[in-house]
Structures are given as structure tokens and as C-alpha cells.
Design a protein around this motif. Sequence first.
Motif, PDB file in Angstrom:
ATOM      1  N   ARG A 126      47.034 -12.127 -23.804  1.00 17.25           N
ATOM      2  CA  ARG A 126      47.354 -10.907 -24.276  1.00 17.25           C
ATOM      3  C   ARG A 126      46.029 -10.404 -24.482  1.00 17.25           C
ATOM      4  O   ARG A 126      45.267 -10.500 -25.428  1.00 17.25           O
ATOM      5  N   ILE A 127      45.833  -9.174 -23.667  1.00 18.21           N
ATOM      6  CA  ILE A 127      44.558  -8.549 -23.917  1.00 18.21           C
ATOM      7  C   ILE A 127      44.819  -7.036 -24.011  1.00 18.21           C
ATOM      8  O   ILE A 127      45.744  -6.530 -23.442  1.00 18.21           O
ATOM      9  N   LEU A 128      44.024  -6.383 -24.690  1.00 18.41           N
ATOM     10  CA  LEU A 128      43.905  -5.024 -24.943  1.00 18.41           C
ATOM     11  C   LEU A 128      43.051  -4.068 -24.045  1.00 18.41           C
ATOM     12  O   LEU A 128      41.703  -4.274 -23.846  1.00 18.41           O
ATOM     13  N   ASP A 129      43.532  -2.966 -23.560  1.00 25.68           N
ATOM     14  CA  ASP A 129      42.743  -2.067 -23.084  1.00 25.68           C
ATOM     15  C   ASP A 129      43.099  -0.720 -23.758  1.00 25.68           C
ATOM     16  O   ASP A 129      43.749  -0.076 -23.730  1.00 25.68           O
ATOM     17  N   ALA A 130      41.956  -0.572 -24.490  1.00 25.86           N
ATOM     18  CA  ALA A 130      41.959   0.468 -25.238  1.00 25.86           C
ATOM     19  C   ALA A 130      41.323   1.698 -24.578  1.00 25.86           C
ATOM     20  O   ALA A 130      40.042   1.956 -24.203  1.00 25.86           O
ATOM     21  N   GLY A 131      42.252   2.651 -24.303  1.00 22.69           N
ATOM     22  CA  GLY A 131      42.072   3.818 -23.565  1.00 22.69           C
ATOM     23  C   GLY A 131      42.143   3.624 -22.071  1.00 22.69           C
ATOM     24  O   GLY A 131      41.446   3.726 -21.239  1.00 22.69           O
ATOM     25  N   SER A 191      46.498  -9.953 -33.082  1.00 27.49           N
ATOM     26  CA  SER A 191      47.376 -10.115 -32.100  1.00 27.49           C
ATOM     27  C   SER A 191      47.090 -10.175 -30.720  1.00 27.49           C
ATOM     28  O   SER A 191      47.893 -10.280 -29.747  1.00 27.49           O
ATOM     29  N   PHE A 192      45.587 -10.055 -30.306  1.00 31.40           N
ATOM     30  CA  PHE A 192      45.182  -9.993 -28.959  1.00 31.40           C
ATOM     31  C   PHE A 192      44.108 -11.141 -28.869  1.00 31.40           C
ATOM     32  O   PHE A 192      43.209 -11.396 -29.721  1.00 31.40           O
ATOM     33  N   ASP A 193      44.142 -11.623 -27.533  1.00 36.58           N
ATOM     34  CA  ASP A 193      43.348 -12.699 -27.198  1.00 36.58           C
ATOM     35  C   ASP A 193      41.862 -12.104 -26.684  1.00 36.58           C
ATOM     36  O   ASP A 193      40.904 -12.976 -26.428  1.00 36.58           O
ATOM     37  N   GLY A 194      41.668 -10.868 -26.389  1.00 42.04           N
ATOM     38  CA  GLY A 194      40.753 -10.266 -26.052  1.00 42.04           C
ATOM     39  C   GLY A 194      40.873  -8.679 -26.022  1.00 42.04           C
ATOM     40  O   GLY A 194      42.094  -8.332 -25.994  1.00 42.04           O
ATOM     41  N   LEU A 207      32.655   6.382 -33.796  1.00 42.03           N
ATOM     42  CA  LEU A 207      32.710   4.896 -32.982  1.00 42.03           C
ATOM     43  C   LEU A 207      33.200   3.758 -33.852  1.00 42.03           C
ATOM     44  O   LEU A 207      33.940   2.964 -33.508  1.00 42.03           O
ATOM     45  N   GLU A 208      32.656   3.821 -35.162  1.00 43.44           N
ATOM     46  CA  GLU A 208      32.967   2.928 -36.091  1.00 43.44           C
ATOM     47  C   GLU A 208      34.576   2.614 -36.536  1.00 43.44           C
ATOM     48  O   GLU A 208      34.997   1.765 -36.835  1.00 43.44           O
ATOM     49  N   GLU A 209      35.162   3.826 -36.281  1.00 41.87           N
ATOM     50  CA  GLU A 209      36.666   3.645 -36.547  1.00 41.87           C
ATOM     51  C   GLU A 209      37.352   3.116 -35.424  1.00 41.87           C
ATOM     52  O   GLU A 209      38.481   2.234 -35.664  1.00 41.87           O
ATOM     53  N   VAL A 210      37.170   3.312 -34.474  1.00 45.07           N
ATOM     54  CA  VAL A 210      37.719   2.868 -33.111  1.00 45.07           C
ATOM     55  C   VAL A 210      37.453   1.241 -32.917  1.00 45.07           C
ATOM     56  O   VAL A 210      38.177   0.471 -32.748  1.00 45.07           O
ATOM     57  N   TYR A 211      36.169   0.838 -33.317  1.00 47.40           N
ATOM     58  CA  TYR A 211      35.668  -0.358 -33.199  1.00 47.40           C
ATOM     59  C   TYR A 211      36.230  -1.495 -34.363  1.00 47.40           C
ATOM     60  O   TYR A 211      36.858  -2.612 -33.891  1.00 47.40           O
ATOM     61  N   ALA A 212      36.433  -0.712 -35.401  1.00 48.50           N
ATOM     62  CA  ALA A 212      37.096  -1.520 -36.702  1.00 48.50           C
ATOM     63  C   ALA A 212      38.589  -1.646 -36.302  1.00 48.50           C
ATOM     64  O   ALA A 212      39.183  -2.830 -36.617  1.00 48.50           O
ATOM     65  N   GLU A 213      39.248  -0.701 -35.478  1.00 42.02           N
ATOM     66  CA  GLU A 213      40.554  -0.670 -35.140  1.00 42.02           C
ATOM     67  C   GLU A 213      40.812  -1.982 -34.251  1.00 42.02           C
ATOM     68  O   GLU A 213      41.742  -2.650 -34.222  1.00 42.02           O
ATOM     69  N   LEU A 218      42.198  -7.968 -33.002  1.00 45.64           N
ATOM     70  CA  LEU A 218      41.983  -9.234 -32.150  1.00 45.64           C
ATOM     71  C   LEU A 218      41.880 -10.456 -33.015  1.00 45.64           C
ATOM     72  O   LEU A 218      41.734 -10.514 -34.125  1.00 45.64           O
ATOM     73  N   LYS A 219      42.155 -11.490 -32.298  1.00 44.21           N
ATOM     74  CA  LYS A 219      42.201 -12.675 -33.011  1.00 44.21           C
ATOM     75  C   LYS A 219      40.940 -13.249 -33.373  1.00 44.21           C
ATOM     76  O   LYS A 219      40.066 -12.876 -32.443  1.00 44.21           O
TER      77      LYS A 219
END
Length: 395
Positions: A126-131, A191-194, A207-213, A218-219
Motif C-alpha cells: 500500500r503506497i501513497l501518492d501525495a498530490g 499505514s503505508f509501505d511507501g 515543505l516541512e509540514e507536508v514532509y512531516a505528514e 509511513l511505516k
Amino acid sequence: MDALALFCTASLLAGGLYWFVCVLGSAEQKGKRAVHLSGGSISSEKVQDKYNQYWSFFRRPKEIETTEKVPAFVDTFYNLVTDIYEWGWGQSFHFSPSIPGKSHRDATRLHEEMAVDLLNVKPGARILDAGCGVGGPMRAIASHSGANVVGITINEYQVNRARMHNKKAGLDSQCEVVCGNFLQMPFADDSFDGAYSIEATCHAPKLEEVYAEIYRVLKPGSMYLSYEWVTTELYHADDPEHVEIVQGIERGDALPGLRSYSDIAEIARKVGFEMVKEKDLAKPPARPWWLRLKMGRLAYWRNHILVTVLAWLGIAPKGVVDVHEMLFKTADYLTRGGDTGIFTPMHMILCRKPVKKDSFTFRIDAALLIVDVGLGALNIEVDGIVFNCSRRKFK
């Protein structure tokens, strides 16, 4: 002969019109036709007003620094441009290095597949596409890797477009799209594998806010990859031409402000990531990513004439003409950024969320020292009395 000449003339005109509208343009093969151009979730009669509001944002620069105001600003931008992007560019709203012998579409797909290859995930992960936009990268990555991709975009119109494309591609069981802000994602911790973001986090005011999220969801041990829009080492803030180019890119792409390449890895480390690799994928031997923009000038003029006619006929919203012109001007700034080497849209970082370490104990004389590395806590027990010290105090 007169009838034959008339027939031949009509056939040539019809063929020429078809070639002008369909063959020259890539849009007709990519899911969005010119006659269906819209303002996304904005009603037709309000497109022009929303376009004017978008530009007014830059007349109040202090608001660009306000996190609360940026999401609505970005949402408006993507309502205005999504149909035009998809019509004239395709379903992947990003650049890629040109590859000899490969079409732009193939080069884009290979660029996307490389991203998930670097994440090193297994089928079913399970991977995340942010944006995620309308999901072009999501579908290429899901198909290539066998992973289940969850995309998030702030724009509801893009969510609907992405879901439609996923279903059409037979990937709706493998690709999920969520409407939300990637600064406050509705996903559980670990909750994400990548995860990856392709030219998307440039819209974040900090940028630090989205990177922190992304780090949060991420696992431990999982990888995150991002292609970032940045100024390069060739950019000089005291050069008026450089400043003009950068500001033109920012205004035409809804950016709170372009960051320097030197800041990206530092910000990722700041939120806790371990840096694995950092590279500007636009540097030689990569071929220029902006060639596609230069080669698209003829298509632009064809498209602009078509959009103007459709707006005059009332088929397309009037504001779409202004939006299309804005994007053409932005393409020129992007091209100049590439030609001068002061800008790249594909500064890659690959990083890892560290694995949590277990607590461990060891004895020093009469004291039992217990260090919880995962939480950064330090407990010292001496003769049955426990002293709690933070890592900062211990130093």
C-alpha cells in the motif's frame, strides 16, 4: 467537373480541419476534448471571476505565506487548469527527461516507473501518492508494480476525473483516490509501505509540514521519493532576469515560492527522514525536459484559436481563454528556466523513515541505565530511585 471540384474542396477542408483539431493535438487521444473544456468544479459563469481572484492573490504576497489560505488558492488553480492540462498535455501533470527514440508519453511512463522501482515495494503493498492530480502516475505505477496506490488531491474535480480514468483502465480496485489536503491527511500513523510525490509538494507553503505528514503515515523502514521544483546552484537572486523567470513560474503554477535545491534534503532530515539518495534528474546526460514545451508552440496556437472560437460560441467558458494564455506564458518562463539552468522540476530525493529501535539496558557501577531510543527518553535508576531525563537535558 464543378461538382467534383466542389467535392474535392470540401473533402480537403474537412480533412484539414480534422488534422488541425485532432491530429496535431494530443488531447483527443487522452480523454478530454476541446468541446468539453470547463472550469472544473467552478460554474461556467464564474470562471472569469475565479481567474481574476487567482491573480489577485499575487497582489497580496503576505497571504502566500499563510498556510490557511494556500489550499483554497491551489484548489482554484486546479479547477481552472485541469481540463486544459489534460487536453493539451495528458493525464500526468509533470515533466520528464527526453529520451531518444521514445515518445513523450513513453518517457513520462518510464519516469514514473522509476519512482516506484526506487521505493522497492512488493506487489500488494500500500503506497501513497501525495498530490495525485487526475492519476496518470498512479495508474502507471500500479500497473507496473502491482502495488495498491492511494492518491490524495485537494481538488474534488480531479478526484472525479481520476476515479473515472481508474475505472476505464480497469485499475479502480488497485487505485483509490481521496479528496483532502496533504498537510492534514486522513490516514492512520504508520499505514503505508511507501510514498511518493511527483512535482506536487511545491504547492505546500512550508515543505516541512507536508514532509512531516508523509513521515507520519509511513511505516518505519519504508521509503519516500519526491521530485521537487527548485532553483539550482546557477540561480542568483541579484540577477533581474533570474528573478523575473522564477516569479513567472511561481505565478503561472500556483506556487507559494520556489525553494533552493540546497534546502530539500535538510528539510527532509529535519522531520526525521534518513537521506538515501539526492540527484537532479535534469542534469546531463539527461536530455532537456523543456524540449516538449518548445515543440508545443505550434500546438498552442492551434489550441488557442480553437479555445477562442469555442468561447465565442459559448461552448467553453470565457475565462478559459485567459487561463490558456496564462499557461502559454508560463511555458515560456519554464523554458527560459531550463535554458538558463536556474530551475529544475525534477530534483529527486529518496529517503527512509528510520526503524524504531527497542529499548535496551546496561549497568554502570551501581546504576541501571535504561535508554528508550525510539522515544528519545532517558531513565536512570539508582538504588531504586528513578530519574527521568530528556535527551536534551542529559546532554
